[in-house]
Write a protein that holds these residues in place. Sequence first.
Motif, PDB file in Angstrom:
ATOM      1  N   ASP A 529      36.225 -25.089  -0.232  1.00  0.00           N
ATOM      2  CA  ASP A 529      36.413 -26.449  -1.262  1.00  0.00           C
ATOM      3  C   ASP A 529      35.106 -27.301  -1.414  1.00  0.00           C
ATOM      4  OD1 ASP A 529      36.804 -27.374   1.411  1.00  0.00           O
ATOM      5  OD2 ASP A 529      38.636 -28.118   1.106  1.00  0.00           O
ATOM      6  N   ARG A 530      34.197 -27.197  -0.542  1.00  0.00           N
ATOM      7  CA  ARG A 530      32.866 -28.041  -0.510  1.00  0.00           C
ATOM      8  C   ARG A 530      31.866 -27.599  -1.207  1.00  0.00           C
ATOM      9  NH1 ARG A 530      32.792 -32.120   3.442  1.00  0.00           N
ATOM     10  NH2 ARG A 530      30.775 -32.700   2.598  1.00  0.00           N
ATOM     11  N   GLN A 531      31.766 -26.328  -1.622  1.00  0.00           N
ATOM     12  CA  GLN A 531      30.879 -25.282  -2.213  1.00  0.00           C
ATOM     13  C   GLN A 531      31.038 -25.943  -3.831  1.00  0.00           C
ATOM     14  OE1 GLN A 531      30.925 -21.176  -2.020  1.00  0.00           O
ATOM     15  NE2 GLN A 531      29.462 -20.945  -3.727  1.00  0.00           N
ATOM     16  N   ASP A 532      29.605 -26.451  -4.309  1.00  0.00           N
ATOM     17  CA  ASP A 532      29.621 -26.762  -5.788  1.00  0.00           C
ATOM     18  C   ASP A 532      28.387 -26.236  -6.577  1.00  0.00           C
ATOM     19  OD1 ASP A 532      27.483 -28.246  -4.775  1.00  0.00           O
ATOM     20  OD2 ASP A 532      28.324 -30.355  -5.062  1.00  0.00           O
ATOM     21  N   ASP A 533      28.121 -25.039  -6.178  1.00  0.00           N
ATOM     22  CA  ASP A 533      26.933 -24.558  -6.983  1.00  0.00           C
ATOM     23  C   ASP A 533      27.464 -23.400  -7.646  1.00  0.00           C
ATOM     24  OD1 ASP A 533      27.224 -22.556  -4.835  1.00  0.00           O
ATOM     25  OD2 ASP A 533      25.166 -22.522  -4.738  1.00  0.00           O
ATOM     26  N   VAL A 534      28.867 -23.149  -7.990  1.00  0.00           N
ATOM     27  CA  VAL A 534      29.234 -22.109  -8.790  1.00  0.00           C
ATOM     28  C   VAL A 534      30.060 -22.749  -9.939  1.00  0.00           C
ATOM     29  CG1 VAL A 534      29.486 -20.453  -7.146  1.00  0.00           C
ATOM     30  CG2 VAL A 534      31.281 -22.012  -7.420  1.00  0.00           C
TER      31      VAL A 534
END
Length: 681
Positions: A529-534
């Motif tokens: 939930d902290r990944q934001d490059d997709v």
Amino acid sequence: MVYQAFFYFQSSKLPNRLSKESSPYLLQHAGNPVDWYPWGDEAIQKAREEDKPMLVSIGYSACHWCHVMERESFEDPDTAVLMNRHFINIKIDREERPDLDHIYMDAVQAIAGNGGWPLNVFLTPEGKPFYGGTYFPPVNLHNRPSWKAVLESISTAFREKRPEIEEQARNLTHHIAGAGFSIGSPGGMETFGREDLTRIYDQLMKTADRVDGGFGPAPKFPQTFSIRFLLQYYYYTSDPEALTHAGLSLDKMIYGGIYDQLGGGFARYSTDSEWLAPHFEKMLYDNALLIMALSEAFQMTGKSAYRKAVMETLDFVQKELMSEKGGFFSALDADSEGEEGKYYIWQKKEIRAILGPDAESFCSYYDVTDGGNWEGKNILRIRNPEIPVPEEKEAHWKKKLLEYRSRRIRPQLDDKILCGWNALMITACCKAFAALGDEKYRVLAVENMRFLEENMTGEAIFRFYHSYKEGKAMIPGFLDDYAFLIEAYIQLQEVTGDGSYLDRAKTLTTWVMAHFGEEETGYFYYTHDRQDDVIVRKREVYDGATPSGNSVMAANLLYLGTIYDIGEWKQRAIGNTSGLKEVIIRYPGSFGIWATLINAFAYQLYEIVLAGTPSEQKHREFLAKSVPNRVFQKTSVPPRDFPLLRNKPVLGMPQFFLCRDYSCQQPVTEVAELIVLLKNS
């Protein structure tokens, strides 16, 4: 961006963006005249500043057609001029970033109707796909445009038809967000009956190749999940056809060219229906999954060929794919000296020179002829395994030919270490120990988990990392990494009796539910939930080349929910499976792990405890038996607070308890007695 710290390419020229920690696939492209960027802030920002489309090319180091397109196009200076002038070019190792591969593969499949690698997809500066395909030839060929023609066409369209490009990108992104999940209504609570398993079995057998084993036409993949389902179906129903086809499939593979008859280990898939000509790359995950299936088949049949294949494959893994520190590398390339399979194929005259008078016997047994059995050369396979060959003679043959083969130029090793694939191999080692009883496999599993815990863990926000190379862990873990790790912890507890592995599995499961779970449906996203490059968070449910993280998590929740008596976890496992019930039944080949999970709901999970003074002999005797769909624990000293172990003796005569919903029958002291109870339950 969250991932910024993990992008290890920094400067403006490609060779300087790479370091020794880079994946072998990216390093392979370091000398291309194409100005490749890695996926990351630098490339995305440059695309936005220059208002250029991004060209994302995805592949992996062992990919034959990736090498072909590199030689034909990416090494060509004129092609590189076009790419560098009109695009921001990005190279991605699909094994390092499977999340990006999933997203853009969905886009290409929607555009072209098929997928594969190399995967070439064009994105807007915002990262949204609008066109793509797989391999493109250097010249126009059979209605397939040349790569240069594609580049020129896309560049022109981006300049002159920008509104249409943006609309296509929006539509594709919307499609990707729902791709693969419109197949069922998640979260239902349907019940499962034995008639459901019959429907799954009947549907699966419609695709069975009853001559050469496996499922469907060429190209043929091992489909170990379907084989394991057939073994379990036979366990419950005694239907001989299920066991026959599972055995036929495994036999044809271990005697075929997909199996390295000299060095052990399996190639990724067969290009023909009879398992002769493989795609020669050897992947860690394939070998792990085949070891699991072969171990379970050996438990059920006692067939010595399965024991031998397990041992040889694990020997191959330790010899060819194991690092000095105890981690397992990812793969061996399909090519050597620019030719696919060159390391593994033979001319009969070579064998005559090596084996002398023994050559004719060898060639007769392994289907070697002067004219060759594949493109004028020979791939070793066994056509008549019923013809006995003395072990000493076979060992002599292999020793001589392996010595000769070792002087050839070896396929390249992909020496990155992937967390999830290592976890699959831990489970495979546990299965091999259970079936064969060889202590070295249990030790191997324990040591590999120690490697992962010591080298691939991080701070609280990212508990495990996905990839490791040259002493550096990189890229926060994906759902598959965690699901396979939890499964490995469960299996380690079964073979060691150490309850602390279950505690670690429970802690990790709680963490995964918090950071990957989707509250509305109960399923799990592929990314943290902290990944934001997709551009989207996807939920993968298909069991493909590897199991889906969602199916393995459902099995983990059922197991751990039973061990710790957490009703919410058990219900979540049932709900997630029931939400996919109809597609599992209609397409069992794509939902093999889900299909085996239904066994546990239709027949109910066995709860088995080995209590009393620890007995290694009783423990091994039980593990050697084929008992699917069960939880298993040993009482420990000092006693642990597990529901199944309450009121069970920790000292005295070893005895087995068979329980259902924590209510236990009278204990028995022998494994044979336990098996009778199981059959009558």
